[in-house]
Motif scaffolding. Structure first.
Motif, PDB file in Angstrom:
ATOM      1  N   ASP A 204      45.819  42.366  29.738  1.00 11.98           N
ATOM      2  CA  ASP A 204      44.974  41.487  30.768  1.00 11.98           C
ATOM      3  C   ASP A 204      44.031  40.542  29.903  1.00 11.98           C
ATOM      4  O   ASP A 204      42.976  40.140  30.593  1.00 11.98           O
ATOM      5  N   SER A 235      42.763  31.848  35.405  1.00 15.65           N
ATOM      6  CA  SER A 235      41.966  32.673  36.086  1.00 15.65           C
ATOM      7  C   SER A 235      42.584  34.166  36.306  1.00 15.65           C
ATOM      8  O   SER A 235      43.883  34.495  35.963  1.00 15.65           O
ATOM      9  N   GLU A 236      42.108  35.235  36.571  1.00 19.81           N
ATOM     10  CA  GLU A 236      42.678  36.734  36.907  1.00 19.81           C
ATOM     11  C   GLU A 236      43.903  36.451  37.774  1.00 19.81           C
ATOM     12  O   GLU A 236      44.717  37.096  37.765  1.00 19.81           O
ATOM     13  N   GLN A 240      47.679  37.650  37.322  1.00 18.13           N
ATOM     14  CA  GLN A 240      48.368  38.595  38.271  1.00 18.13           C
ATOM     15  C   GLN A 240      49.408  37.943  38.933  1.00 18.13           C
ATOM     16  O   GLN A 240      50.537  38.619  38.744  1.00 18.13           O
TER      17      GLN A 240
END
Length: 416
Positions: A204, A235-236, A240
């Protein structure tokens, strides 16, 4: 326990260091290692990473519990398969699974079959046909030699002349397998993923590599001139999406193909206007991304391997800092370069990892390859980490080395 790391570069240097810091580990060995690793491991330089029988004998004799294979070549050559005859656990895919990196065409076919987003492609095995193709194909075009090429088998041809030159470079004979790919535009990033068959755990925290030899992303493609993490402008949500569309699907695809994969999958990704797509897969940690990511990783690395092996839930812990790594390479790299030049000042550096230095008869380090070392800088953010990294670089004294002056610039530009 005893751990053995296979390889001799900067990636293996940081892997050995992380293993030496593990509370589970009593002793770390490296085959063949390099002279700079002696502070973190026992160097076994008399055995080569290509000598599978001697490595197997060493593992048995020293009762090694974990073998971590760093470079791609031993994986492609089946070192993992050879070590299955021992009691050691091996972090690194077997020969069949390592095709994911060993053959560009194999990887493209899997992605095509299982709808994993990547560039459109065509494989051409004849030089004359390739010459005809580049006269009418869309430009820019990316040319990739099918097999391993130490990070130098990829040519991004921005003009038709460059595509013609690429054919002359990659077709060493009339019949070579070269993959021609649609050029993808966007921000590149690297995602490391622990994989045990269908069990896939992407890091992550991601890194960004700098492939071109010179400042401003100019010059030829290399194995990597520097890297940094985290990447604040990815970005996160993108991470994902990368997991949902790429990381988990490629793990599931390999299972569906009857391929047993235990090790790491490196996803070289690019964020296009149509979302994340795969540029390449590697069957091991990226170099130099491993050096910055594992520097920032706060978790016990060997404990993580145990959890991946048992398919237990994993939470990666990260230090609250940014890391920038600047590669110093021999002048002329990725082309021809000279060896045997003295490199001084390493003892003044706070943190570094060595790829190609060896000690001469006088105990001085000399360059012994293309990418020689990476200087690591840390800080509260990318800007301070970058400043620290270049302060480290300034302490190195050598007439043979060069480096880029803008590692991490994309992050700083994005923050403005």
């Amino acid at each position: 326990m005893k751990v053995l790391v296979i390889g001799s570069g900067g990636r293996e240097h940081v892997l050995a260091q992380k293993c030496s810091h593990s509370k589970l580990v009593d002793e770390v060995f490296v085959i063949p290692g390099n002279d700079a690793m002696s502070k973190v491991a026992t160097i076994v330089s008399e055995i080569q990473e290509s000598d599978h029988e001697l490595i197997k004998d060493f593992v048995v004799e020293h009762e090694i519990e974990w073998v971590i294979i760093g470079p791609e070549q031993p994986l492609i050559d089946g070192l993992t398969d050879a070590l299955e005859q021992t009691n050691a656990k091996v972090f690194g895919p077997n020969k069949a699974a390592a095709q994911l990196e060993g053959s560009k065409e194999f990887a493209k076919k899997i992605m095509e079959k299982y709808n994993i987003p990547t560039a459109e492609y065509q494989t051409i095995t004849n030089k004359d046909e390739a010459a005809e193709y580049v006269e009418q194909c869309k430009i820019p075009i990316v040319l990739k030699k099918d097999g391993l090429a130490a990070g130098k088998g990829v040519i991004v041809a921005l003009t038709r002349d460059e595509a013609r030159e690429g054919i002359e470079t990659l077709y060493e004979t009339q019949n070579e397998k070269v993959v021609f790919e649609e050029f993808l535009d966007g921000e590149e990033y690297s995602v490391m993923t622990f994989v045990n068959n269908e069990f896939a755990v992407p890091f992550d925290c991601i890194a960004q590599d700098h492939k071109r030899a010179f400042d401003g992303d100019q010059g030829p493609n290399t194995g990597g001139m520097g890297a940094y993490c985290p990447v604040p402008h990815i970005s996160e949500e993108v991470l994902q999406e990368t997991n949902q569309k790429i990381a988990q699907p490629i793990a599931d695809a390999l299972v569906s193909e009857g391929i047993n994969y235990f090790g790491l999958i490196y996803i070289g990704a690019i964020l296009t206007e149509n979302g994340p797509k795969v540029i390449e897969f590697n069957a091991r940690f990226g170099d130099p991304e491993a050096q910055v990511l594992l520097t920032r990783l706060d978790s016990d690395f060997v404990e993580l391997l145990e959890k991946v092996y048992k398919k237990e839930p994993i939470t990666l812990e990260w230090k609250d800092e940014s890391v920038v790594g600047v590669v110093l390479a021999s002048k002329g790299y990725p082309g021809t370069y000279k060896k045997g030049y003295v490199v001084e000042g390493l003892e003044e550096l706070d943190q570094y990892f060595v790829s190609a230095l060896k000690k001469n008869d006088n105990g001085q380090f000399e360059n012994n390859g293309g990418r020689v070392m990476i200087a690591i800088g840390t800080g509260d953010h990318i800007e301070s980490a970058q400043k620290n990294a270049y302060e480290q670089v300034s302490k190195i004294k050598s007439d043979i080395l060069f480096y880029r002056n803008d590692i991490g610039h994309k992050a700083l530009k994005a923050q403005k």
